[in-house]
Enzyme design. Structure first.
Site, short mmCIF file in Angstrom:
data_model
loop_
_atom_site.label_atom_id
_atom_site.label_comp_id
_atom_site.label_asym_id
_atom_site.label_seq_id
_atom_site.Cartn_x
_atom_site.Cartn_y
_atom_site.Cartn_z
N HIS A 1 -23.25 17.34 72.29
CA HIS A 1 -22.13 16.90 73.12
C HIS A 1 -21.77 17.99 74.12
O HIS A 1 -21.61 17.75 75.31
CB HIS A 1 -20.94 16.57 72.23
CG HIS A 1 -19.69 16.22 72.97
ND1 HIS A 1 -19.56 15.05 73.70
CD2 HIS A 1 -18.53 16.89 73.13
CE1 HIS A 1 -18.37 15.02 74.26
NE2 HIS A 1 -17.72 16.12 73.93
N ARG B 1 -27.72 10.52 74.56
CA ARG B 1 -27.51 11.96 74.69
C ARG B 1 -28.49 12.66 73.77
O ARG B 1 -28.28 12.74 72.57
CB ARG B 1 -26.06 12.32 74.33
CG ARG B 1 -25.84 13.83 74.19
CD ARG B 1 -24.39 14.20 74.10
NE ARG B 1 -23.65 13.55 73.05
CZ ARG B 1 -23.67 13.91 71.76
NH1 ARG B 1 -24.44 14.91 71.36
NH2 ARG B 1 -22.93 13.27 70.88
N TYR C 1 -24.83 15.19 62.30
CA TYR C 1 -24.38 13.79 62.23
C TYR C 1 -25.42 12.77 62.68
O TYR C 1 -25.15 11.58 62.65
CB TYR C 1 -23.09 13.60 63.03
CG TYR C 1 -23.13 14.07 64.48
CD1 TYR C 1 -23.69 13.28 65.48
CD2 TYR C 1 -22.60 15.31 64.84
CE1 TYR C 1 -23.73 13.70 66.80
CE2 TYR C 1 -22.62 15.73 66.15
CZ TYR C 1 -23.18 14.93 67.13
OH TYR C 1 -23.21 15.36 68.44
#
Length: 370
Positions: A268, A264, A277
């Site tokens: 998200h 990805r 992160y």
């Protein structure tokens, strides 16, 4: 073995199938070659066109969300090969059970662009008729669609049909009880269902290596379900792997599990900030494995793509994006009372009471000063 929390370890015996490398070179694969022997130059260009168009859809939808025209959008940047390769392996009668991210699959299936946007704009509960396109509405509850796909596949088997169902799921969903139960039932009843897992390495902010110390494809054999791990950024390999699973389903072989290893590259959803992160170097590493770039390189090196064809594909993608934007912005706001429609098949006294209470609430504003 890779011990990184940010990657999936690959122990001895687990082979990741690949047909087109990250640098655009064609590999031979003893299992998969058979399933793409019919893919000629025109078909390869078609796969490239599909991926470019849905990437353009993704960019436009993301821009619309940033401009306040959509409430939310789940980007599919980096996962185009997984979506296109899998959906192009299916037949019209095969029923698709998606997550919320398979908007590229919905487009290829024939769903109207404005309809796809309507869910994310808040104008409708769903963007298409599931029975018209043999594709269920987007599933927000993580993993629940695997239950639906398995049950549907059991029905297919009972009716003696040769079609199948396919459940799309992410790496994070494999830790859900629904997925476990689905695979138990699918194996027990030899249901013609394909579990297509897009391992994009991040379950929101949790790396896949945290929840699974072995490849996700290694879980399925424990249920008695054959599995493949495939390069999810290689559209040709994904197409072949899905055809492999589809043939098993159609010929009484039962369920299959495919782990498409992809990444990805975006957030998200548009409500997420992935820079909190994951590091820049990780994104750069996967950007070098971009599914569109590798197929383009392969086509160029093989003399299958020229500047004129590229320009035509780009123009088509721009036209699709313009249609999407126009359709989204011109969506009509839903009538307030429409929220009570399509909740139950038959009349329901609780819903009837709520409808009447809400009608009285709305009527209390009639005639008041604006």
């Amino acid at each position: 073995m890779n011990d990184s929390r940010h990657g999936t370890p690959v122990p001895a015996g687990m082979h990741m199938h690949q047909l087109i490398t990250a640098t655009g070179e064609r590999n031979s694969d003893e299992l998969l070659d058979e399933f793409v022997s019919d893919i000629d130059h025109e078909a390869l260009r078609g796969l490239y066109r599909d991926m470019l168009v849905i990437r353009r859809i993704d960019f436009e939808a993301t821009a619309l969300q940033r401009q306040g025209q959509l409430a939310l959008w789940p980007p599919m940047l980096g996962q185009e090969a997984a979506q296109i390769g899998s959906v192009r392996a299916l037949e019209t009668e095969d029923f698709i059970f998606p997550t919320y991210r398979e908007n590229g699959v919905a487009y290829i299936r024939g769903a109207n662009l404005a309809g796809i946007m309507s869910t994310w704009r808040g104008s409708a509960n769903t963007g298409w008729d599931p029975h018209e396109f043999n594709m269920a509405t987007p599933q927000i509850i993580i993993g629940a669609q695997t239950l639906h796909a398995t049950g549907y596949a059991m029905g297919i088997a009972m009716e003696g049909k040769e079609s199948l169902s396919i459940a799309y799921l992410g790496d994070g969903a494999t830790s859900q009880g629904d997925v476990h139960e689905s695979m138990v039932f699918a194996a027990s009843f030899q249901a013609p269902v394909v579990f297509f897992c897009q391992n994009n390495h991040w379950a929101i902010s949790e790396p896949v290596g945290l929840q699974s110390h072995l490849p996700l494809a290694g879980r399925a054999p424990g249920y008695g379900i054959p599995s493949l791990q495939v390069d999810g950024n290689d559209v040709l390999a994904v197409l072949a792997a899905t055809r492999w699973a589809a043939r098993r389903a159609r010929t009484g072989g039962g369920p299959s599990f495919i782990e498409a290893v992809t990444y990805r590259m975006g957030p998200h959803t548009t409500a997420d900030d992935p820079t909190r992160y994951r590091g820049v170097t990780e994104l750069e590493e996967w950007a070098a494995k971009d599914p569109l770039s590798r197929l383009r390189t392969y086509l160029l090196n093989a003399g299958m793509l020229d500047a004129e064809t590229e320009a035509a594909i780009a123009a088509e993608a721009d036209a699709v994006a313009a249609e999407l934007r126009d359709g989204c912005i011109n969506l009509a706001d839903p009538e307030p009372m429409s929220s009570f429609e399509n909740v139950y098949v038959d009349p329901h006294p609780v819903l009837d009471r709520q409808r009447e209470q809400y009608r009285r609430y709305l009527s209390s504003f009639e005639g008041s000063a604006s």
